[in-house]
Design a protein around this motif. Structure first.
Motif, mmCIF file in Angstrom:
data_model
loop_
_atom_site.group_PDB
_atom_site.id
_atom_site.type_symbol
_atom_site.label_atom_id
_atom_site.label_comp_id
_atom_site.label_asym_id
_atom_site.label_seq_id
_atom_site.Cartn_x
_atom_site.Cartn_y
_atom_site.Cartn_z
ATOM 1 N N TRP A 40 0.837 -1.201 0.000
ATOM 2 C CA TRP A 40 0.000 0.000 0.000
ATOM 3 C C TRP A 40 0.875 1.256 0.000
ATOM 4 C CZ3 TRP A 40 -5.402 0.374 2.229
ATOM 5 C CH2 TRP A 40 -6.056 -0.875 2.269
ATOM 6 N N GLU A 220 -8.222 -5.417 -0.055
ATOM 7 C CA GLU A 220 -7.394 -6.092 -1.072
ATOM 8 C C GLU A 220 -8.207 -7.123 -1.851
ATOM 9 O OE1 GLU A 220 -3.505 -5.633 1.850
ATOM 10 O OE2 GLU A 220 -4.390 -7.620 1.540
ATOM 11 N N LEU A 226 -5.338 0.521 -2.845
ATOM 12 C CA LEU A 226 -4.316 0.272 -1.828
ATOM 13 C C LEU A 226 -3.644 1.594 -1.468
ATOM 14 C CD1 LEU A 226 -2.780 -3.103 -3.051
ATOM 15 C CD2 LEU A 226 -4.900 -2.646 -1.794
#
Length: 445
Positions: A40, A220, A226
């Protein structure tokens, strides 16, 4: 930070063996590190930079983090994974009786428990992506429920919760992980975001790393963005800050210790939570906290503009141990318009605060109907000073021959209000009513 600094939990490290953990205080920086380790991008921002952040209210749903528009209006409640399913998954609750008990717990803590579906799933309650992943056993370390989505929905409703229906497709662009207690972000159809009010974990004694890892995994697996912004509390406002702001508005202001204010008294449960107005009253109980327009202070700070919301605030004030009130005076027409704060509010003259959808007489009637009090003040304004009082559970009673505006600023903490917004509204009210631009800020010894 905040909630996380005070709680020692086990923070999983993806780079270490699956069952290996380390004990350490969990901070916002730790969360950023974990997210970046999962691929991320993440940054920390202060609450003051997030204009969409609002205070939660008892009328808001404890609802899913899903950013899609809802058929329910109560969007100012905390956002959690699947609504009440967040608590069930974190505690390993998999049966309907346990789920019903969670619904009761959420109600007891002042929230409206909920679950959701959407307008195109079959069955509709499977429109909650978090429940779908849970039911399919796709949340690591979390056992699947022993009930399906329709049974879960029925159990939540039976226990006094709410089912909401979301519409459209997922278009979330960012994930907000909010660490500021008692705040949230309402969904916007044209600017979707996942909102994870992580402070909920503290309110319900949840395992924080497990909660946040479940949130990350859910985003996810749903193909979400992300990209995260971790919202942390801004530095607390100090009396020195308030002095600076007031001086910037042309006021004189000084800080004084409580021991130097002999008129300061303890509040009592019999005292009215009444207006800051310094004029004499027809009611005897002057040892309650002083706020802008009485209960209208809470309504304006939270953006409550309807009668039902006002009545709920009256109930909240009663539960908190004060006598809720509003006022008018002996020469206004109609009499309840004798509250200058309400008059400014109703005319839309308080910046950033939407006007009420009711008039002064309707507001008066609603407060009385909900168990509050209406008081009548007499005479003209002759206030010579504004006291801004930071000493909890104290106040100054009005004196007819020595009038003062009394703003018991400590109530902002008791009712989870936006402090800068409250104090700016107080300053603006005094200015527009041509009151004295002279303040004494009372602080604890």
């Amino acid at each position: 930070m905040g909630l996380f600094e005070s709680c020692k939990k086990k923070l999983e490290k993806k780079s270490e063996p699956k069952n290996e953990t380390i004990d350490k205080p969990l901070t916002a920086e730790d969360i950023v590190g974990v997210l970046e380790g999962r691929g991320w991008t993440a940054e920390i921002v202060e609450e003051s930079t997030v204009s969409a952040l609002i205070k939660t209210s008892p009328q808001g749903l404890m609802k899913c983090v899903d950013g899609r528009p809802s058929d329910h209006s109560g969007m100012d409640g905390p956002k959690s994974l699947g609504g009440v399913y967040a608590i069930a998954t974190n505690r390993g609750v998999t049966d309907l009786e346990g789920l019903k008990a969670i619904v009761e717990e959420v109600k007891s803590k002042g929230h409206i428990p909920s679950v959701h579906g959407d307008d195109h799933a079959h069955p509709a309650p499977m429109g909650c992506g978090f429940f779908k992943l849970w039911s399919q056993g796709k949340l690591e370390g979390i056992p699947a429920p022993e009930f399906d989505s329709e049974q879960g929905t029925a159990a939540v409703i039976e226990a006094g919760g709410v089912y909401e229906q979301l519409s459209g497709s997922h278009e979330e662009k960012v994930v907000y992980i909010n660490l500021v207690p008692g705040t949230t972000i309402a969904p916007k159809a044209d600017d979707q975001a996942f909102v994870v009010d992580a402070w909920v974990a503290g309110s319900f004694d949840l395992e924080i790393p497990k909660y946040l890892i479940a949130a990350a995994s859910t985003v996810e697996q749903l193909g979400g963005p992300l990209k995260a912004k971790l919202i942390v509390p801004s530095a607390p406002l100090t009396p020195d800050d308030v002095v600076g702001v007031l001086e910037g508005r042309g006021w004189e202001a000084e800080i004084v210790k409580e021991s130097n204010i002999p008129a300061l008294i303890k509040t009592s449960p019999q005292g009215l939570m009444k207006c800051v107005d310094g004029r004499p009253s027809d009611h005897k109980a002057m040892d309650g906290p002083k706020s802008l327009g009485g209960v209208y202070a809470i309504a304006t700070n939270r953006g409550v503009t309807d009668i039902d919301g006002l009545k709920a605030i009256v109930e909240e004030v009663k539960r908190s141990g004060s006598v809720p009130s509003v006022h008018g005076d002996d020469h206004a027409h109609p009499a309840p318009m004798g509250c200058g704060f309400f008059k400014l509010w109703s005319q839309g003259k308080l910046e950033g605060i939407p006007a009420p959808k009711f008039n002064s007489e309707q507001g008066q009637a609603a407060v009385i109907a909900a168990g509050g009090v209406y008081e009548t003040l007499s005479g003209s304004h002759q206030e010579k000073i504004v006291y801004i009082n930071f000493v909890p559970n104290t106040t100054i009673a009005p004196k007819a021959n020595d009038q003062a505006f009394v703003v018991d600023a400590w109530i902002t903490g008791k009712y989870n209000l936006d402090v800068p917004k409250y104090l700016v509204a107080a300053a603006s009210t005094v200015e527009q009513l041509k009151g004295p631009l002279k303040a004494k800020l009372i602080v604890p010894n």
